[in-house]
Design a protein around this motif. Structure first.
Motif, short mmCIF file in Angstrom:
data_model
loop_
_atom_site.label_atom_id
_atom_site.label_comp_id
_atom_site.label_asym_id
_atom_site.label_seq_id
_atom_site.Cartn_x
_atom_site.Cartn_y
_atom_site.Cartn_z
N VAL A 1 -13.65 -22.90 8.77
CA VAL A 1 -12.32 -22.26 8.13
C VAL A 1 -11.24 -23.14 8.14
N HIS A 2 -10.21 -23.14 7.24
CA HIS A 2 -8.96 -23.56 7.28
C HIS A 2 -7.78 -22.64 8.01
N THR A 3 -7.27 -23.28 8.98
CA THR A 3 -6.52 -22.58 9.71
C THR A 3 -4.86 -23.15 9.95
N THR A 4 -4.07 -22.54 9.85
CA THR A 4 -2.66 -22.88 10.24
C THR A 4 -2.11 -22.41 11.10
N HIS A 5 -1.14 -22.86 12.10
CA HIS A 5 -0.42 -22.23 13.20
C HIS A 5 0.99 -22.17 13.01
N HIS A 6 1.43 -20.72 13.30
CA HIS A 6 2.93 -20.64 13.06
C HIS A 6 3.54 -19.86 14.21
N PRO A 7 4.60 -20.57 14.63
CA PRO A 7 5.38 -19.91 15.71
C PRO A 7 5.82 -18.43 15.15
N SER A 8 5.82 -17.60 16.04
CA SER A 8 6.04 -16.12 15.39
C SER A 8 7.42 -15.93 14.96
N SER A 9 8.42 -16.71 15.24
CA SER A 9 9.88 -16.87 14.70
C SER A 9 9.54 -17.23 13.09
N SER A 10 8.74 -17.99 12.75
CA SER A 10 8.78 -18.49 11.66
C SER A 10 7.83 -17.73 10.16
N ILE A 11 7.23 -16.54 10.57
CA ILE A 11 6.44 -15.98 9.67
C ILE A 11 6.80 -14.47 10.00
N SER A 12 6.81 -13.81 8.78
CA SER A 12 6.92 -12.44 9.07
C SER A 12 6.06 -11.53 8.08
N PHE A 13 5.61 -10.37 8.54
CA PHE A 13 4.57 -9.41 7.88
C PHE A 13 5.19 -8.43 7.35
N THR A 14 4.57 -7.91 6.10
CA THR A 14 4.79 -6.24 5.92
C THR A 14 3.47 -5.67 5.94
N GLY A 15 3.39 -4.48 6.34
CA GLY A 15 2.09 -3.77 6.30
C GLY A 15 1.13 -3.81 7.54
#
Ligand SMILES: [Zn+2]
Ligand SMILES: [Zn+2]
Length: 221
Positions: free
Chosen positions: A114-128
């Motif tokens: 798979v292709h994966t990217t790592h994101h510090p939680s402060s740099s990504i937001s989710f809805t749902g």
């Protein structure tokens, strides 16, 4: 081990416009019921060229995508297959982008890697995110899968406060290609010990036993 994301070629070739929550097939087949008879509306399948109102819609959508083109900003959008769960990430904050060949990624997505990217939680937001199924595959590491469409889309490490996002969910253009791909392009192959294909087949990126820079490089003497 990091996250995952199965990129199904089947899905990608069928997608005309793949904005989050908007998946349309290239030849939509509209069906309706007339009495007990099932009728396929061919007018929707092959509209005359001069009446292709959809072309206008396509152009409008293209303009909208261009105006909000993530390539020109630090943000990229993504979603699960059905669009119930969406995310927006500042991709300038990505700490890792790699093709991962670990057995976890293979076995939980059905793909050879798979292709994966790592994101510090402060740099990504989710809805749902409340619609996600969560399973603790390692202590304090939770794999996320949409409870509606079943698509695996990310993994969260509580200790590192890091999201691993699997690339299948990033927003696509009309050709099904990821918008802003250059921003998230993988830099290496990782956990290559369980690679299911030869290094030659995978191009010229460096190949590591584990994480890049933290483990033995395997494609050099
Ligand atoms: Zn979904
Ligand atoms: Zn992995």
């Amino acid at each position: 081990m990091p996250g995952l994301g199965c990129t199904s070629a089947d899905h990608e070739t069928q997608v005309e416009i793949a904005q989050p929550g908007q998946y349309r097939r290239k030849r939509p087949q509209v069906e309706c019921m007339q009495g007990s008879k099932r009728v396929v509306d061919n007018a929707h399948r092959h509209p005359p060229r001069s009446f292709r109102i959809l072309d206008v819609a396509k152009v409008a959508t293209l303009i909208a995508i261009t105006m909000s083109d993530p390539k020109s900003s630090d943000y990229m959008n993504g979603s699960c297959f059905c669009g119930l769960i969406k995310w927006k990430a500042d991709v300038s904050k990505i700490t890792l982008s790699a093709y991962c060949h670990c057995t976890f990624c293979q076995r939980t997505t059905g793909g050879p890697y798979v292709h994966t990217t790592h994101h510090p939680s402060s740099s990504i937001s989710f809805t749902g995110l409340e619609h996600a199924q969560s399973s603790e595959w390692k202590p304090r590491k939770h794999k996320k899968r949409c409870g509606e469409c079943g698509a695996p889309f990310a993994s969260y490490s509580m200790d590192r406060e890091n999201w691993s996002v699997w690339s299948s969910g990033w927003q696509r253009d009309h050709d099904g290609m990821i918008i802003g791909w250059e921003r998230i392009r993988p830099t290496c192959h990782q956990f290559a010990g369980t690679m299911q294909m030869s290094v030659k087949e995978l191009g010229e990126l460096p190949v590591y036993e584990g994480y890049e820079g933290k483990s033995k490089r395997l494609d050099q003497n």
